[in-house]
Design an enzyme around this catalytic site. Structure first.
Site, PDB file in Angstrom:
ATOM      1  CE  LYS A  76     -10.563  40.598  66.870  1.00  0.00           C
ATOM      2  NZ  LYS A  76     -10.522  41.787  67.760  1.00  0.00           N
TER       3      LYS A  76
HETATM    4  C1  LIG Z   1     -10.244  41.716  69.107  1.00  0.00           C
HETATM    5  C2  LIG Z   1      -9.791  42.962  69.781  1.00  0.00           C
HETATM    6  C3  LIG Z   1      -9.112  42.937  71.022  1.00  0.00           C
HETATM    7  C4  LIG Z   1      -8.877  41.655  71.793  1.00  0.00           C
HETATM    8  O1  LIG Z   1      -7.932  40.811  71.180  1.00  0.00           O
HETATM    9  P1  LIG Z   1      -7.820  39.261  71.589  1.00  0.00           P
HETATM   10  O2  LIG Z   1      -6.890  38.666  70.608  1.00  0.00           O
HETATM   11  O3  LIG Z   1      -9.224  38.716  71.445  1.00  0.00           O
HETATM   12  O4  LIG Z   1      -7.334  39.194  72.995  1.00  0.00           O
HETATM   13  C5  LIG Z   1      -8.670  44.140  71.556  1.00  0.00           C
HETATM   14  N1  LIG Z   1      -8.896  45.305  70.936  1.00  0.00           N
HETATM   15  C6  LIG Z   1      -9.541  45.392  69.736  1.00  0.00           C
HETATM   16  C7  LIG Z   1      -9.776  46.719  69.119  1.00  0.00           C
HETATM   17  C8  LIG Z   1     -10.015  44.218  69.118  1.00  0.00           C
HETATM   18  O5  LIG Z   1     -10.662  44.305  67.947  1.00  0.00           O
END
Ligand SMILES: *Cc1c(COP(=O)(O)O)cnc(C)c1O
Length: 477
Positions: A118
């Site tokens: 993120k």
């Molecule tokens: C947020 C997250 C996901 C999922 O991603 P999306 O964009 O919501 O599909 C997968 N793995 C980790 C470690 C995350 O923080």
């Protein structure tokens, strides 16, 4: 570039279209849909291959300028340059590609300050927000609820930024000690951590209750940074282009590459879909879910049936524990070739009956045939087995989310098509599951050693709307 709503109505205010900076700070479109560009810009293969020598930041500039056409180019360039630095992401590569074996790679997207992918979008979002708020003479108080990853990525992106404050609610004692320390050790004045007595849903309900009070929300300039934010999606398109370039750098004739994506809210893999529509040669987009398999069910059968909170399981890949996939509507909009009325009708059915079913329709068939989508679901036992086998075979420790991706990726590999698994977090964030799988504590990047011992600051609060509002008034004035 103009933006429309997926439901064919007003996107901002009464207006049927808007610019990038108009939707930058917003959440849902005015008609309840999500913002989408009126067309997807395309790049030809000569242009694409010409980007091989670019740094990550310069590549991001090439991609973003096609979507954010109302930001002056020199401004965009400098906001991007400040976001993707070796200092923030550990190396000049920003998102290095590691080869596990010939034809199987790991794209390391979790080298940023909070060790999860993120950061890739959020670091840029912090700089975009600061700039657009200054331009417009506005302030923004971001109110959010987190069970771990999103909250910390938002706080590390917004800390110290002018005009932005973050009030982040988290459930007392529910995050790992590492995640808690990561957030609560931030002592910046514009970061307010609130530890709420309750679970994640308690926090989310409080955020919703504040947002439903429209006059209060407007008076205190309250906004969010959730995964439907369009700028976050676009920032994620960049690493698919980068991933394709790095996976084909050494090939004489660069061809299609597949990506396996640990998925929850569908933001990450939606960015892959956009990259594919831009012209990046992507063979398959592999949607990997955990036991919360709403998305896997859709891609197997055409039925989309979000789960209730009680049927959303707590798993060992917790950042994928979602009940509904908030970005999914954008993909359905593409399946119906931009027919907003059709999307509005489907979401009405969803509101009324809790599901819709596209099984057997031409629109659903396009997901696989035209857009290359396939999927799979991973269980706790498979997750642990994958962590172990990756460690034995490649000497690499992958986190539980990445393990879901790797597990499903193995089912969809094709001869001659490189498979890139997106690493969405570092093992250090999920020590308990790593110990269960490998019997040893995961290694920690040096900057994060001993963070549990740092001074922490937070406000403890019962699940009480009046007290939360009083805190907002006190801290956000
Ligand atoms: C947020 C997250 C996901 C999922 O991603 P999306 O964009 O919501 O599909 C997968 N793995 C980790 C470690 C995350 O923080």
């Amino acid at each position: 570039m103009r933006y429309l709503s997926t439901r064919g109505g007003a996107v901002v205010g009464n207006s049927l279209n808007a610019d990038f900076t108009d939707i930058l700070l917003g959440g849902l479109a005015a008609d309840g849909g999500l913002a989408m560009p009126e067309h997807i810009p395309t790049v030809d293969s000569e242009t694409l291959n010409g980007w091989r020598s670019l740094s990550y930041a310069s590549l991001a500039f090439e991609v973003l300028q096609r979507f954010a056409t109302d930001i002056p180019l020199h401004t965009l360039q400098s906001l991007i340059d400040r976001s993707y630095t070796a200092e923030s992401f550990g190396s000049p590569a920003i998102a290095p590609l590691a080869t596990l074996e010939p034809g199987l790679h790991l794209l390391k997207l979790s080298e940023g300050p909070t060790l999860a992918f993120k950061d890739m979008a959020m670091q840029l979002l912090g700089n975009l927000f600061e700039w657009v708020l200054a331009e417009r003479g506005q302030v923004l108080n971001i109110l959010g609820a987190t069970s771990g990853d999103t909250g910390s990525a938002a706080e590390y992106a917004m800390r110290g930024k002018q005009g932005v404050r973050v009030v982040m609610l988290s459930p007392v004692g529910r995050m790992s000690p590492f995640q808690t320390a990561q957030m609560f050790s931030l002592l910046d004045d514009n970061i307010v951590n609130v530890a709420v007595d309750g679970v994640f849903d308690t926090c989310q309900d409080l955020v919703k209750a504040v947002s439903n009070d429209a006059p209060f929300k407007a008076r205190w300039s309250i906004g969010t940074v959730n995964s439907i934010n369009w700028a976050r999606v676009v920032a994620q398109v960049v690493y698919y282009v980068h991933g394709w370039l790095r996976a084909t750098d050494a090939l004489d004739a660069p061809g299609p590459v597949s990506f396996a994506v640990p998925s929850g809210n569908f933001g990450n893999v939606l960015a892959g879909h956009l990259a594919r529509r831009m012209g990046v040669p992507i063979a398959r987009l592999v949607v990997a879910t955990n036991e919360n398999d709403v998305l896997d069910e859709f891609f197997r059968t055409g039925r989309y049936a979000p789960r209730s909170a009680v049927r959303t399981w707590q798993t060992s890949s917790p950042s994928m524990d979602i009940s509904k996939a908030s970005n999914f509507e954008r993909f359905v909009f593409d399946l119906f070739e931009g027919d907003g009325a059709k999307v509005a009708e489907l979401w009405q059915t969803l509101d009324k009956t809790g599901q819709f079913d596209l099984g057997g329709t031409a629109a659903f068939a396009r997901a696989a045939t035209e857009f290359g989508f396939v999927s799979g679901r991973s269980s706790h036992a498979e997750r642990l087995a994958t962590i172990r086998s990756a460690f034995t075979r490649y000497g690499v420790a992958v986190d539980p989310h990445t393990a879901d991706g790797l597990n499903i990726a193995e089912r969809w590999r094709e001869a001659g098509v490189p498979m890139v698994v997106l690493e969405t977090a570092q093992p250090a964030k999920f020590a308990q599951t790593m110990v269960e799988a490998l019997g040893v504590e995961p290694a920690r990047p040096t900057a994060h050693v001993g963070i549990e011992n740092r001074a922490q600051r937070f406000v403890r609060m019962p699940a009480d709307l009046t007290q939360l509002k009083a805190l907002i008034v006190q801290r956000c004035g």
